[in-house]
Design a protein around this motif. Structure first.
Motif, short mmCIF file in Angstrom:
data_model
loop_
_atom_site.label_atom_id
_atom_site.label_comp_id
_atom_site.label_asym_id
_atom_site.label_seq_id
_atom_site.Cartn_x
_atom_site.Cartn_y
_atom_site.Cartn_z
N ASP A 62 18.89 -100.58 51.23
CA ASP A 62 17.51 -100.52 50.76
C ASP A 62 17.49 -100.52 49.23
N ILE A 63 17.81 -101.67 48.64
CA ILE A 63 17.91 -101.72 47.18
C ILE A 63 16.79 -102.49 46.51
N ALA A 64 15.85 -103.03 47.26
CA ALA A 64 14.83 -103.90 46.67
C ALA A 64 14.07 -103.20 45.54
N ASP A 65 13.55 -102.01 45.79
CA ASP A 65 12.79 -101.31 44.76
C ASP A 65 13.68 -100.93 43.58
N ALA A 66 14.89 -100.44 43.88
CA ALA A 66 15.81 -100.06 42.80
C ALA A 66 16.23 -101.28 41.99
N ALA A 67 16.42 -102.42 42.65
CA ALA A 67 16.81 -103.64 41.94
C ALA A 67 15.69 -104.09 41.01
N ALA A 68 14.45 -103.98 41.46
CA ALA A 68 13.32 -104.36 40.60
C ALA A 68 13.23 -103.41 39.40
N LEU A 69 13.40 -102.12 39.65
CA LEU A 69 13.38 -101.13 38.57
C LEU A 69 14.54 -101.39 37.61
N TYR A 70 15.72 -101.69 38.16
CA TYR A 70 16.88 -102.01 37.33
C TYR A 70 16.55 -103.19 36.40
N GLY A 71 15.98 -104.25 36.96
CA GLY A 71 15.67 -105.44 36.16
C GLY A 71 14.75 -105.12 35.00
N ARG A 72 13.72 -104.33 35.25
CA ARG A 72 12.77 -103.96 34.18
C ARG A 72 13.45 -103.07 33.14
N HIS A 73 14.20 -102.10 33.60
CA HIS A 73 14.83 -101.15 32.69
C HIS A 73 15.91 -101.84 31.84
N HIS A 74 16.71 -102.68 32.49
CA HIS A 74 17.76 -103.41 31.77
C HIS A 74 17.15 -104.32 30.71
N ALA A 75 16.10 -105.04 31.07
CA ALA A 75 15.45 -105.95 30.12
C ALA A 75 14.87 -105.18 28.94
N ALA A 76 14.29 -104.01 29.20
CA ALA A 76 13.73 -103.20 28.12
C ALA A 76 14.84 -102.71 27.19
N LEU A 77 15.97 -102.30 27.76
CA LEU A 77 17.10 -101.86 26.94
C LEU A 77 17.61 -103.00 26.06
N GLN A 78 17.77 -104.17 26.64
CA GLN A 78 18.26 -105.30 25.85
C GLN A 78 17.28 -105.68 24.75
N ALA A 79 16.01 -105.54 25.03
CA ALA A 79 14.99 -105.94 24.05
C ALA A 79 14.99 -105.03 22.82
N VAL A 80 15.33 -103.76 22.98
CA VAL A 80 15.26 -102.84 21.85
C VAL A 80 16.62 -102.57 21.20
N CYS A 81 17.68 -102.94 21.87
CA CYS A 81 19.02 -102.63 21.36
C CYS A 81 19.46 -103.63 20.30
N GLU A 82 20.02 -103.11 19.22
CA GLU A 82 20.55 -103.96 18.15
C GLU A 82 22.06 -103.84 18.01
N ASN A 83 22.66 -102.84 18.64
CA ASN A 83 24.09 -102.60 18.53
C ASN A 83 24.85 -103.64 19.35
N GLN A 84 25.76 -104.38 18.72
CA GLN A 84 26.47 -105.46 19.39
C GLN A 84 27.31 -104.96 20.57
N GLN A 85 27.97 -103.85 20.40
CA GLN A 85 28.79 -103.29 21.47
C GLN A 85 27.93 -102.95 22.69
N MET A 86 26.77 -102.39 22.44
CA MET A 86 25.86 -102.06 23.53
C MET A 86 25.33 -103.32 24.19
N LEU A 87 24.96 -104.32 23.40
CA LEU A 87 24.44 -105.57 23.96
C LEU A 87 25.48 -106.27 24.82
N GLU A 88 26.73 -106.30 24.36
CA GLU A 88 27.80 -106.91 25.16
C GLU A 88 28.01 -106.13 26.46
#
Length: 132
Positions: A62-88
């Motif tokens: 039962d991962i559908a809801d968690a996968a959708a939440l993951y996608g939103r959270h991951h995208a938000a993290l990538q959008a605000v992160c500037e640290n290269q190590q974190m982005l990689e």
């Protein structure tokens, strides 16, 4: 495993009543109790990502809801992160999650905890990367 310790295997929670050794002889997803993050400990963005991926590993049917939440959270993290190590790291984590390699993704996220702490503390210039 020690007496009273839990292991989470393919969504099932097993608790042993005495010291025991387990051998998992096929491909399963599991977490030892010490690797499980409680909701109250998901206090930063990266720890929240860990908690979401952990949910995906612990509830594989039962991962559908968690996968959708993951996608939103991951995208938000990538959008605000500037640290290269974190982005990689976030890119690698996304590839692992996309391939349903949740345990490996959790290890990679744990390895980024010191980087996140350094970013939050304002000292993120040279944080050594350690595989968890």
């Amino acid at each position: 495993m020690r007496a009273g310790e839990r292991i989470y295997v393919n969504g099932a929670v097993l608790r042993v009543d005495r010291k025991v050794s387990l051998e998992l002889v096929n491909d399963v997803m599991f977490l030892l109790e010490g690797q499980v993050m409680q909701a109250a400990d998901a206090t930063t963005a990266l720890r929240q990502l860990y908690f979401i991926v952990q949910h995906m590993l612990m509830n594989p049917t039962d991962i559908a809801d968690a996968a959708a939440l993951y996608g939103r959270h991951h995208a938000a993290l990538q959008a605000v992160c500037e640290n290269q190590q974190m982005l990689e790291g976030l890119t690698a984590i996304d590839e692992m999650v996309g391939a349903s390699r949740y345990y490996e993704a959790l290890k990679r996220i744990r390895a980024l905890f010191p980087v996140e702490q350094a970013i939050l503390a304002g000292t993120a210039t040279n944080v050594p990367f350690e595989a968890a």
